[in-house]
Design a protein around this motif. Structure first.
Motif, PDB file in Angstrom:
ATOM      1  N   THR A  53      14.124  45.190  57.583  1.00 38.52           N
ATOM      2  CA  THR A  53      13.227  44.510  56.635  1.00 38.52           C
ATOM      3  C   THR A  53      12.600  43.296  57.314  1.00 38.52           C
ATOM      4  OG1 THR A  53      15.015  43.131  55.747  1.00 38.52           O
ATOM      5  CG2 THR A  53      14.604  45.250  54.659  1.00 38.52           C
ATOM      6  N   GLU A  54      11.501  42.842  56.768  1.00 39.60           N
ATOM      7  CA  GLU A  54      10.778  41.730  57.366  1.00 39.60           C
ATOM      8  C   GLU A  54      11.574  40.432  57.316  1.00 39.60           C
ATOM      9  OE1 GLU A  54       6.285  39.753  57.218  1.00 39.60           O
ATOM     10  OE2 GLU A  54       6.945  41.170  55.662  1.00 39.60           O
ATOM     11  N   TRP A  61      11.760  43.722  63.074  1.00 40.11           N
ATOM     12  CA  TRP A  61      10.490  43.955  62.379  1.00 40.11           C
ATOM     13  C   TRP A  61       9.300  43.671  63.298  1.00 40.11           C
ATOM     14  CZ3 TRP A  61       9.720  46.153  57.704  1.00 40.11           C
ATOM     15  CH2 TRP A  61       8.436  46.068  57.152  1.00 40.11           C
TER      16      TRP A  61
END
Length: 716
Positions: A53-54, A61
């Protein structure tokens, strides 16, 4: 003699143009130069795209945003691929496995390898020879050589115990080793052209625990990225499973020539998919090092365009593929198990109907019409079950909370629509109407899927799973069985509508198109399946005008089949080694003396498929119904074959093709089971109809009314 040889000449000539086309490679974009001075392989076993995930893993990422990404299949020589097996396979460039004292039940055991440091520079793994090298060479069937990758470069750096397993040479020596990544690893990562870093595993089903483990690995990755040498390739791979559930994992490559795009390789032939065994040849190709001969089974990965510009949109595809592949296995087991049970029940139901279906002269119908109509509808639905399962993959059923129930609902709906269309068609009333429509639909569904990239079979319930690592594109075993049935029985049904001299030509044209779809490396990509289908086409062509399968016809058909097989082999050997199919790899193995290992591996695969596949039950149920009932004197199928010789020719061709394909392809009875699921219900329906009309041509004409009156007067 000319008339006898004409069908076989037609087979060879019709395929000659297509075979020439197969040897021509479509134009591709200019090759991008992907070379670097250093390669850093970072392993995080268990890491999946749902973990990236960011905010939770910012370094992963950003690396994925700039580099190329894909789904990694972590197949090894053992199931499941535990972290030690994944690291060992990475270092071998081949399907390898670490010897296990007990089977894996539940979670994989922790990576516990004895790593000794006698000189504080490198390391030594004393158990490597006994637990890995001897085991892979003497027990497992892939002939993997642990340490083949580090042996191909001058020196290797390893950080962590997992990396030590991959970086150890066959005698156990690791050139440079550190148990943990130092605070500033710049000097360490620049010592050798190849470095491997173990960042720990991401395991379990608890989302919070997984996020914590992924964040910890991401934080360590930040130091690797900050210290990476200039002009280097960094590959991050979730190179193993952590429990019995196989999943797709993260694959990221960032370096010169890897800016954006999907990862792929010739071993998968599918954009966005690479194998674990592709990482070793990718590293050597990037370093411009030669690959060791006959040791690597993977191929160097490349980057292809087509990825969405925004990373959140791009990550959706591999994450969705992982969910679909994870759901496919359980749903497929239930689907084929239920289908086998249904067809077994129908076989038992059909037996008494066959006994009572034949009417004697002057008798009314012995079986009530509502019963026969119901059985016919059920037989049609049963034969359309696999095509319906393929079409069901147009709907993303795997995204729901209960994927199995959603898939079942979609299949029932598609099946109801398909059965209704067949039942309401005007040709359904004809004897050959149902079989003609059903096999045409079955063959068309698979054929259209091949023409559009095989997306319905990819991770499909009636297709193939990339988690198994056997196929990533083209036609799968189930699809091939259905397609063979559709092509040969469809050709036979169509040929029956033509005059006898034209029937061989009809079978050849339809069969030739089918062979090209299956054998083309850009469509079906299954030369062994094409060879099997060619044999079936030859037999069907020979029998399409009637008569029996004599030794002369069998010999001529065999010669035609051998000619086409030789042509396919020649085409396969002309292609680059990394792009050859199973037939080309087998011919190559025969040439270099490793054909025995290939045959052993194929035999083991056949035995595994024979024992553990529900398709075996489908094949056995179909064979039992054919042999014990339909082909008996009272079964009706012999009479149907006598009335429709071209249909009989197609049926015999199906039998020859699926048996030959199963033997050569190492699929056991899976191919025969998929074909039987379509062909046997239609054979039973055709037999019932033929028996019902058996006395139509022997019924005496009605006597004139005057004769009846005279008889009445005489009686009075």
């Amino acid at each position: 003699m000319i008339r006898r040889l004409t069908p076989y000449l037609l087979v060879v000539l019709s395929l000659a143009g297509g075979l020439a086309a197969l040897s021509m490679r479509p134009a591709t974009a200019a090759e991008v130069k992907r070379s670097a001075d250093y390669v850093v392989l970072v392993g995080i076993p268990g890491l999946r795209w749902e973990d990236v995930t960011e905010k939770g893993t910012p370094n992963l990422w950003r690396l994925a945003e700039h580099g190329s990404i894909g789904s990694l299949s972590v197949r090894s020589a053992l199931k499941p691929t535990c972290p030690v097996d994944g690291w060992l396979t990475l270092g071998a460039g081949n399907f390898a496995g670490w010897k296990r004292t007990t089977p894996v039940s539940g979670a994989c055991p922790p990576l516990n390898v004895d790593v000794q440091r006698p000189d504080k520079i490198g390391a030594f793994l004393p158990d490597l020879d006994r637990q890995a090298v001897q085991y892979n060479q003497q027990t497992l069937t892939w002939g993997a050589v642990p340490g083949a990758l580090p042996e191909s470069v001058r020196c290797t750096v390893a950080v962590g115990p997992g990396a030590a397993v991959a970086a150890a040479r066959p005698y156990g020596r690791v050139d440079t080793y550190q148990p943990e990544l130092p605070a500033d690893p710049k000097k360490l990562l620049s010592q050798c052209t190849l470095s491997m870093v173990d960042l720990g595993s991401v395991s379990g089903d608890d989302k919070t625990i997984r996020q914590t483990a992924a964040a910890r690995a991401d934080a360590t990755l930040a130091r690797v990225l900050a210290a990476r040498p200039d002009n280097s390739l960094v590959m991050v791979a979730g190179l193993a499973d952590t429990d019995q559930a196989s999943r797709l994992h993260v694959a990221i490559a960032d370096g010169p020539g890897w800016d954006g795009g999907w990862l792929t390789s010739p071993s998968t032939g599918r954009d966005g998919y690479v194998q674990l065994v592709d990482l070793a040849p990718t590293a050597l190709a990037t370093l411009n090092r030669p690959l060791p001969e006959r040791l690597f089974v993977g191929q160097a990965a490349t980057s292809v365009p087509g990825r969405p510009a925004e990373l959140p949109d791009a990550v959706t595809f591999p994450a969705d593929a992982d969910r679909e592949a994870g759901a496919q296995k359980n749903v497929a087991t239930w689907f084929f198990g239920i289908l086998a049970a249904v067809q077994l029940g129908l076989a038992i139901t059909v037996l008494p109907l066959l006994r009572r279906a034949r009417r004697h002269v002057g008798e009314d119908q012995t079986v009530r019409k509502p019963i026969t109509d119901t059985v016919e509808i059920l037989l049609v639905a049963s034969a359309l079950a696999i095509p319906a399962a393929l079409i069901a993959d147009l709907v993303p059923w795997w995204r729901g909370g209960h994927p199995g129930y959603l898939f079942a609902a979609v299949v029932v709906f598609v099946l109801a629509v398909g059965t209704a269309v067949v039942r309401l068609a005007p040709s359904f009333r004809r004897t050959l109407g149902p079989v003609s429509m059903v096999v045409t639909v079955a063959g068309a569904v698979v054929g259209l899927d091949l023409l559009t990239g095989g997306t319905l079979q990819l991770n499909g319930v009636a297709g193939y799973s990339v988690l198994e690592g056997n196929r990533y594109s083209g036609v799968g075993t189930v699809g091939l069985g259905v397609f063979i049935t559709g092509v040969l029985l469809g050709a036979g049904s169509l040929a029956q509508r033509f005059a006898r001299p034209w029937r061989p030509l009809v079978v050849v044209v339809v069969g030739g198109i089918g062979v090209l779809l299956v054998g083309s490396p850009y469509l079906g990509s299954d030369p062994i399946g094409a060879v099997a289908l060619t044999a079936g086409v030859c037999i069907a062509t020979a029998l399409s005008t009637g008569g029996w399968l004599t030794l002369g016809r069998l010999a001529a058909a065999s010669v035609a089949g051998v000619a086409v097989t030789a042509a396919f082999s020649w085409i396969e050997m002309r292609r680059p080694a990394g792009e050859r199919g199973s037939l080309g790899r087998f011919v190559e193995a025969l040439g270099d003396g490793t054909g025995g290992t290939t045959l052993q591996r194929t035999s083991k695969a056949s035995l595994d498929a024979l024992a553990g596949s529900p398709l075996t039950l489908l094949a056995l149920v179909g064979a039992a119904l054919l042999w014990l009932a339909l082909l008996r004197n009272w079964g009706g199928l012999r009479r149907a074959y006598g009335l429709y010789p071209s249909v009989r020719a197609g049926a015999v061709g199906v039998g020859v093709a699926v048996l030959l394909g199963g033997v050569l392809g190492g699929t056991g009875l899976d191919l025969a089971g998929a074909a039987a699921a379509v062909a046997v219900p239609m054979a039973a329906l055709t037999a019932l109809r033929v028996l019902d009309h058996a006395s139509d041509f022997t019924r005496p004409p009605e006597e004139p009314a005057s004769v009846e009156v005279a008889k009445g007067v005489g009686a009075a």
